[in-house]
Design an enzyme around this catalytic site. Structure first.
Site, PDB file in Angstrom:
ATOM      1  N   CYS A 204       0.834  -1.205   0.000  1.00  0.00           N
ATOM      2  CA  CYS A 204       0.000   0.000   0.000  1.00  0.00           C
ATOM      3  C   CYS A 204       0.871   1.259   0.000  1.00  0.00           C
ATOM      4  O   CYS A 204       1.408   1.631  -1.033  1.00  0.00           O
ATOM      5  CB  CYS A 204      -0.969  -0.021   1.176  1.00  0.00           C
ATOM      6  SG  CYS A 204      -2.314   1.189   1.010  1.00  0.00           S
TER       7      CYS A 204
ATOM      8  N   HIS B 150      -3.454  -4.974   0.122  1.00  0.00           N
ATOM      9  CA  HIS B 150      -2.929  -5.525   1.377  1.00  0.00           C
ATOM     10  C   HIS B 150      -3.044  -7.051   1.358  1.00  0.00           C
ATOM     11  O   HIS B 150      -4.025  -7.605   1.868  1.00  0.00           O
ATOM     12  CB  HIS B 150      -3.713  -4.976   2.575  1.00  0.00           C
ATOM     13  CG  HIS B 150      -3.488  -3.535   2.872  1.00  0.00           C
ATOM     14  ND1 HIS B 150      -2.525  -3.104   3.764  1.00  0.00           N
ATOM     15  CD2 HIS B 150      -4.095  -2.418   2.387  1.00  0.00           C
ATOM     16  CE1 HIS B 150      -2.556  -1.775   3.824  1.00  0.00           C
ATOM     17  NE2 HIS B 150      -3.497  -1.343   3.001  1.00  0.00           N
TER      18      HIS B 150
ATOM     19  N   GLU C 138      -1.694  -9.156   3.176  1.00  0.00           N
ATOM     20  CA  GLU C 138      -1.634  -9.729   4.526  1.00  0.00           C
ATOM     21  C   GLU C 138      -3.013 -10.059   5.080  1.00  0.00           C
ATOM     22  O   GLU C 138      -3.147 -10.948   5.937  1.00  0.00           O
ATOM     23  CB  GLU C 138      -0.902  -8.777   5.486  1.00  0.00           C
ATOM     24  CG  GLU C 138      -1.601  -7.470   5.803  1.00  0.00           C
ATOM     25  CD  GLU C 138      -1.241  -6.328   4.862  1.00  0.00           C
ATOM     26  OE1 GLU C 138      -1.362  -5.160   5.276  1.00  0.00           O
ATOM     27  OE2 GLU C 138      -0.856  -6.611   3.704  1.00  0.00           O
TER      28      GLU C 138
END
Length: 555
Positions: A391, A515, A517
């Protein structure tokens, strides 16, 4: 506005609800206890979901300070929620929605909107029944279609903000069959200076809970070690529960070991017996073997990864930490994360980064610490250190390239330097007229098309990926041709938006506007993190080979 119930709720459906409350202090690990219980029930063959109640007046977590609240976790539908929902997703393997997060802001907003539209037909709108009814409705809707719904009440018993929720749970228990409701209370059992486990905080916490009309069925003691038998007996006596309903949840090095610990305590078996449900014909050992193998898998190598950010609260980057851990499980790599404060590293960034085998620059907002992040990215580019930018890390990789490779010394992000003559990062077109902050960014899961024969295509093993987003700025389309004139290329796009970047002159340099994650799981690690660790391992192997060759030449 929340969806209306499909039909009038029928308690005879037999759905099971487990309510998890906490006492003594916040941050005890209610969320991990709830998620671990859910994991064990899921292993036993049940369809399990979870709900997090956050008693704050915010509508969601989107505008909350990471220093105070930890990371803002993003769901597939764009919900900005408490980080506990990230734990639920990782432990249960289920994608949650915004309906699984109940906040006071949401509830009051909905009730007030109904009052303004005349839905209450002139009645006096009150906490009871209107707010409590809305809370119960939200819980039941989130639980629809599942066998078991675990509901965690944020905060601590006795907090004034939580009172309407505890009253709603009291009513909930009154409306349901007793075998469909179970109350779990998580509490602290500290040690005295002479090494004695003290039960008084637990006793007072349960007393507070009972004064509200709730009697816990299960007590879980958070402690540094397992509860002594005498401690369990004392808690049972003064808190009016069977000794067999008092369980230990001691400190562990890895949160993914908690399901194994509480299973050894017999908590899952007790829950199933108390709720009068029979697990599928899977033996206790067999149903946890897969999870046990996963979280205890041997590590064959070790790496040090520098996480360059500005929030010195570890919870602010929880999903990044967990994604690195998941990638370590898949690659059998022991990952040590070294925190590097981007706000304090300008004068000695090379010293801080020289010890790292790879560097991750995560997301964030605001100008503080940006200069340090740019220095870290420059260091990785010049020294061929494996780099993963997420990001804001992706955006700063673009800025660093424009400044130091293309020679646009004044290039920057319009978010951070509005007067820059070269806004290589600019606001999304649909954001021009947005005046409010909460819930207005580009949020949630979006599909990205990946160019074939690129690093990104190798990372995702294909030409399409779907990942979660949370941003208001993007690569400026007017600069794309200039930016791609060198070794940098944008290998992933979504509707002409640049989503992934990489460098052809670097062993592993990858940035993502999204993102990754947030979709990482212990048994399904995020592809960018897995590829990043593999590159780090390969780089270490090459360094070792070079050192060995050099030593042989000297001999």
């Amino acid at each position: 506005m929340p969806k209306e119930p499909e039909t009038e709720y029928d308690p005879s459906l037999g759905r099971k609800f487990i309510f998890v409350t906490g006492g003594v202090m916040s941050g005890l690990g209610k969320g991990i206890t709830a998620a671990s219980t859910g994991r064990l029930l899921s292993n036993a063959g049940f369809d399990v979901t979870a709900v997090k109640i956050d008693p704050y007046l915010n509508v969601d977590a989107g505008t909350m300070n990471p220093y105070q609240h930890g990371e803002v976790y993003v769901l597939k539908d764009g919900g900005e929620v408490d980080l506990d929902l990230g734990n639920y997703e990782r432990f249960l393997g289920e994608d949650m929605t915004s309906d699984h997060n109940v906040t006071t802001g949401k509830t009051y907003k909905h009730v007030i909107e109904k009052e303004r539209s005349g839905d209450y037909l002139g009645k006096t709108v009150q906490i009871i029944p209107h707010i409590t009814d809305d809370i119960k409705r939200r819980i039941r809707e989130a639980a629809a279609g599942t066998d078991v719904c675990i509901v965690e009440v944020g905060g601590t018993v006795g907090d004034i903000e939580g009172m309407p929720y505890l009253e709603a749970l009291r009513q909930f228990a009154h409306e349901e069959a007793s075998e469909n409701i179970l109350f779990t209370h998580v509490t602290l059992v500290p040690y005295s200076k002479n090494g004695e486990q003290k039960t008084k905080p637990t006793q007072h916490s349960v007393k507070e809970l009972r004064s509200i009309g709730l009697q816990p069925d299960i007590l879980v003691g958070r402690c540094s070690d397992r509860l002594e038998p005498a401690t369990k007996e004392k808690i049972a006596l003064f808190c009016d529960v069977p000794t067999t309903a008092v369980f230990s949840n001691p400190d562990v090095d890895d949160i993914y070991h908690v399901p194994l610990v509480i299973e050894e305590e017999g908590l899952d078996q007790h829950v199933m017996e108390r709720l009068n449900v029979a697990e599928e014909a899977i033996t206790t050992t067999d149903r946890t073997n897969t999870w046990r193998e996963l979280v205890t898998r041997e590590r064959t190598s070790s790496v040090d990864v520098a996480l360059v950010g500005k929030y010195d609260l570890e919870d602010a980057y929880m999903s990044v930490h967990e994604a690195l851990k998941h990638a370590g499980i898949e690659t059998q790599t022991e990952v040590t994360v070294q925190w590097v404060d981007s706000d304090e590293m300008l004068d000695h960034h090379e010293d801080r980064l020289r010890e790292a085998d790879g560097v991750v620059v995560p997301g964030g907002f605001g100008s503080r610490g940006i200069a340090g992040k740019l220095k870290a990215i420059e260091y990785c580019r010049e020294h061929n250190v494996p780099f993963l930018g997420l990001c804001l890390g992706f955006q700063m990789a673009v800025v660093e390239h424009a400044q130091n490779v293309l020679g646009f010394a004044d290039a920057h992000s319009a978010e951070l330097q509005p007067e820059t003559p070269h806004p290589v990062i600019d606001i999304l077109p649909e954001q021009y007229d947005v005046e409010t902050m909460g819930g207005t960014m580009r949020l949630g899961a979006h599909e990205t098309n990946i160019d074939p024969n690129t690093l990104a295509a190798a990372v995702y093993n294909g030409t399409v990926c779907t990942e979660r987003h949370r941003h208001r700025y993007e690569v400026n389309p007017e600069y794309i041709d200039k930016l791609e004139a060198g070794a940098l290329s944008f290998s992933g796009q979504a509707n002409n938006r640049m989503e992934i970047l990489e460098r052809s002159d670097h062993p592993f340099f990858l940035g993502t506007q999204f993102h990754p994650e947030f979709r990482s799981r212990p048994d399904r690690a995020s592809p960018p993190f897995v590829s990043f660790l593999k590159s780090v391992d390969s780089t270490l192997d090459a360094r070792s080979l070079n050192v060995s060759t050099s030593e042989e030449v000297q001999i």
